[in-house]
Design a protein around this motif. Structure first.
Motif, PDB file in Angstrom:
ATOM      1  N   GLY A 395      31.143  44.763  25.189  1.00  0.00           N
ATOM      2  CA  GLY A 395      31.196  43.353  25.539  1.00  0.00           C
ATOM      3  C   GLY A 395      32.523  42.885  26.080  1.00  0.00           C
ATOM      4  O   GLY A 395      32.632  41.733  26.525  1.00  0.00           O
ATOM      5  N   MET A 396      33.533  43.732  26.066  1.00  0.00           N
ATOM      6  CA  MET A 396      34.847  43.309  26.566  1.00  0.00           C
ATOM      7  C   MET A 396      34.811  43.232  28.091  1.00  0.00           C
ATOM      8  O   MET A 396      34.457  44.201  28.766  1.00  0.00           O
ATOM      9  N   PRO A 397      35.186  42.090  28.679  1.00  0.00           N
ATOM     10  CA  PRO A 397      35.100  41.908  30.137  1.00  0.00           C
ATOM     11  C   PRO A 397      36.285  42.560  30.848  1.00  0.00           C
ATOM     12  O   PRO A 397      37.098  41.884  31.482  1.00  0.00           O
ATOM     13  N   VAL A 398      36.404  43.879  30.750  1.00  0.00           N
ATOM     14  CA  VAL A 398      37.600  44.556  31.251  1.00  0.00           C
ATOM     15  C   VAL A 398      37.685  44.461  32.768  1.00  0.00           C
ATOM     16  O   VAL A 398      38.685  44.025  33.339  1.00  0.00           O
ATOM     17  N   ALA A 399      36.615  44.870  33.461  1.00  0.00           N
ATOM     18  CA  ALA A 399      36.653  44.900  34.919  1.00  0.00           C
ATOM     19  C   ALA A 399      36.786  43.496  35.506  1.00  0.00           C
ATOM     20  O   ALA A 399      37.590  43.254  36.412  1.00  0.00           O
ATOM     21  N   ARG A 400      35.998  42.547  34.988  1.00  0.00           N
ATOM     22  CA  ARG A 400      36.054  41.184  35.518  1.00  0.00           C
ATOM     23  C   ARG A 400      37.395  40.533  35.219  1.00  0.00           C
ATOM     24  O   ARG A 400      37.972  39.854  36.076  1.00  0.00           O
ATOM     25  N   LEU A 401      37.908  40.741  34.000  1.00  0.00           N
ATOM     26  CA  LEU A 401      39.194  40.146  33.654  1.00  0.00           C
ATOM     27  C   LEU A 401      40.307  40.722  34.519  1.00  0.00           C
ATOM     28  O   LEU A 401      41.188  39.998  34.970  1.00  0.00           O
ATOM     29  N   ARG A 402      40.262  42.030  34.778  1.00  0.00           N
ATOM     30  CA  ARG A 402      41.304  42.646  35.585  1.00  0.00           C
ATOM     31  C   ARG A 402      41.258  42.119  37.019  1.00  0.00           C
ATOM     32  O   ARG A 402      42.293  41.797  37.614  1.00  0.00           O
ATOM     33  N   ALA A 403      40.053  42.007  37.588  1.00  0.00           N
ATOM     34  CA  ALA A 403      39.943  41.511  38.962  1.00  0.00           C
ATOM     35  C   ALA A 403      40.386  40.058  39.052  1.00  0.00           C
ATOM     36  O   ALA A 403      41.094  39.663  39.989  1.00  0.00           O
ATOM     37  N   ARG A 404      39.973  39.247  38.084  1.00  0.00           N
ATOM     38  CA  ARG A 404      40.368  37.840  38.081  1.00  0.00           C
ATOM     39  C   ARG A 404      41.873  37.688  37.924  1.00  0.00           C
ATOM     40  O   ARG A 404      42.512  36.891  38.607  1.00  0.00           O
ATOM     41  N   LEU A 405      42.448  38.441  37.012  1.00  0.00           N
ATOM     42  CA  LEU A 405      43.878  38.319  36.754  1.00  0.00           C
ATOM     43  C   LEU A 405      44.694  38.695  37.982  1.00  0.00           C
ATOM     44  O   LEU A 405      45.653  38.003  38.345  1.00  0.00           O
ATOM     45  N   VAL A 406      44.323  39.772  38.656  1.00  0.00           N
ATOM     46  CA  VAL A 406      45.090  40.217  39.828  1.00  0.00           C
ATOM     47  C   VAL A 406      45.013  39.187  40.944  1.00  0.00           C
ATOM     48  O   VAL A 406      46.032  38.838  41.566  1.00  0.00           O
TER      49      VAL A 406
END
Length: 541
Positions: A395-406
């Motif tokens: 459930g951790m939004p790793v890919a989405r969080l990384r793309a959003r953060l960058v």
């Protein structure tokens, strides 16, 4: 204890290569919606047929077949629509191939794990490798599952070598929902509307040098939207040259100035029109490529200080560190709720990142985050009965969080440093969890992990202090970093005098009161154990 794996060097994450903005098509008439549905259904049927031909060609597909496919589609649409269709088909086939390869790697990992655990029942494992299964029943069930996984692996590997992929336009999940309409809370008509909306094709690639950057779906600087009709639907045109002009006017609230500059300069802008059946709305998405942002050198990004961020299932734990790797101030937590719809989850992630980025922007700090990838960590074979842990990391939004953060950090000019995630939580808890606790602050393991991530990004070791060499330790080759606990008896007394040339002390048994300086009654020595009282001044002065 096994050997630690080699740690990767931290690096500055490059910025995004493109942007996309979306707006709503407001004020559409019933005729406009009917035309959009007809055009989308016709082009969607062509896209399905083209995708079938591309999948049938497999690995033997080449440029000549691509040109032939485009010529066939041009007759039933237009040359530009055909170009967009073939390009989308190629991207979808390539995405299916990448997903097929990831599936092969997942099956191989499961097979390796089960084969390794084919040990005597109840045999203990280690920190690096799991042991045998707990019971004879579990061992038998896993042996059967091993046969199933090996059969699946052989089938997928055969498809991979032959170039066979299986793609469902509209989505496999929505297709399977048709067999469980009552559980999904949908009627057949509602499902059919969703299915048709997902299979429509209304997207056009941009062209630099053409009017307003796109000849197929054209949006003027004033917000007027028009599209080129396919040849069989040319009778629906309400404007010259076989075009249909929508009554809706659009404007982009986000990056509107950038979009207007590109349109005015006739630079390429790609558009996509889609329908949200649940809300009964139509949306227009504009996207374009941007030049890569020059990456800030790593030394410059971590010159002053940064923020270490630990990603968790429900929050971001952040702590500011100075240039020497010391925690500064108080840790902060940016929470988010990942329950509900996909749009709600995405909004929660964006709001948490906005608060984090605003904090970093106020103080001019870089952000250090783990380069996480849980694709190989969510398998049931790796964690066995730890279903709660599997659900947690899934459930951790790793890919989405990384793309959003960058992408969001690039707009604010904030460097993002990615570090190797190995042992950050374990070593952070070991070296920083207890020392950072106090009577007024309770530090969590996630806060300690954020400190470990920040120190690794700064190039410092995670542990707090390194002992000096043994030859430089004046305490008789003792560990100088070891300190007495507050309740240790005699911790405030003088250190014992150790004989030797370095300390110039007498042998044991001599000068018993050498450690008590107050007992010597020396001049200029403060009698700390006596009360101090100032003499009164004489009145005659």
């Amino acid at each position: 204890m096994g050997a630690l794996r080699e740690l990767g060097e931290p690096f500055v994450v490059p910025g995004p290569s493109g942007v996309a903005v979306r707006t709503r098509l407001k004020g559409l008439t019933a005729e406009d919606e009917q035309v959009l549905r007809l055009v989308g259904d016709h082009l969607g049927w062509l896209a399905c047929r083209d995708l079938k031909e591309r999948c049938s060609a497999g690995l033997e597909h080449d440029g000549d077949r691509w040109a032939e496919r485009k010529r066939v589609l041009t007759v039933e649409s237009s040359s530009r629509w055909a170009g967009s269709l073939t390009r989308a088909t190629h991207d979808q086939w390539a995405l299916a191939r990448r997903g097929q390869l990831a599936h092969i790697h997942s099956l191989q990992a499961g097979v390796r794990t089960i084969r390794h655990r084919s040990l005597p029942v109840g045999e203990k494992g280690s920190k690096r490798a799991p042991g045998g299964y707990r019971s004879r029943r579990e061992w038998f069930a896993k042996s059967r599952r091993l046969q199933v996984l090996e059969d699946r692996l052989r089938a997928v590997q055969a498809d991979w070598q032959a170039g066979v992929v299986r793609v469902v336009r509209g989505g496999k999940r929505l297709l399977n929902t048709s067999h469980h309409l009552q559980a999904a809370g949908l009627t057949h008509e509602q499902w059919r509307c969703r299915w048709q909306a997902e299979r429509r094709f209304l997207q056009a690639d941009g062209e630099s040098g053409k009017r307003y950057g796109n000849e197929t779906v054209r949006v003027t600087p004033g917000g007027q939207v028009s599209l080129k009709l396919p040849a069989p639907l040319a009778y629906l045109a309400n404007a010259p040259h076989g075009r249909y002009v929508l009554t809706a006017k659009v404007s982009f609230a986000h990056r509107g100035e950038q979009w207007a500059d590109r349109v005015a300069a006739n630079r390429a802008v790609a558009y996509r029109i889609h329908e949200d059946v649940q809300r009964g709305r139509w949306y227009l998405t504009a996207s374009w490529t941007i030049p890569p942002t020059p990456a800030v050198p790593l030394d410059a990004a971590r010159a002053n200080s940064l923020i270490g961020v630990d990603t968790n299932a429900d929050h971001l734990a952040a702590w500011r560190l100075d240039a020497h790797g010391n925690p500064v101030g108080q840790p902060l937590r940016f929470s988010y709720d990942l329950t509900g719809t996909a749009s709600h989850r995405d909004a929660q992630v964006r709001h948490a990142l906005i608060r984090l980025l605003h904090w970093a922007q106020r103080h001019g700090l870089a952000i250090a985050i783990e380069d996480l990838d849980f694709t190989a960590e969510t398998t049931r074979e790796k964690h066995g009965r730890r279903t709660r842990f599997r659900k947690l990391i899934s459930g951790m939004p790793v890919a989405r969080l990384r793309a959003r953060l960058v992408s969001m950090a690039a707009e604010l000019g904030i460097p993002v440093i990615a570090v190797d995630p190995a042992y950050t939580s374990r070593w952070g808890a070991q070296h920083w969890h207890k020392p950072l606790n106090s009577t007024t602050r309770t530090t969590t393991r996630h806060d300690a992990a954020a400190v470990a991530i920040g120190r690794r990004a700064l190039g410092h070791p995670i542990r707090r202090r390194t002992a000096p060499p043994r030859t430089h330790q004046s305490d008789g080759c003792g560990h100088r970093t070891v300190q007495a606990e507050p309740d240790t008896p005699g911790r405030e007394e003088t250190r014992p005098r150790i004989p030797g040339p370095r300390t110039r002390s007498a042998p044991p048994g001599r000068d018993a009161k050498a450690g008590d300086q107050c007992a010597q009654h020396r001049s200029e020595h403060t009698a700390e154990h006596e009360s101090w009282q100032q003499d009164s001044l004489p009145l005659s002065l």
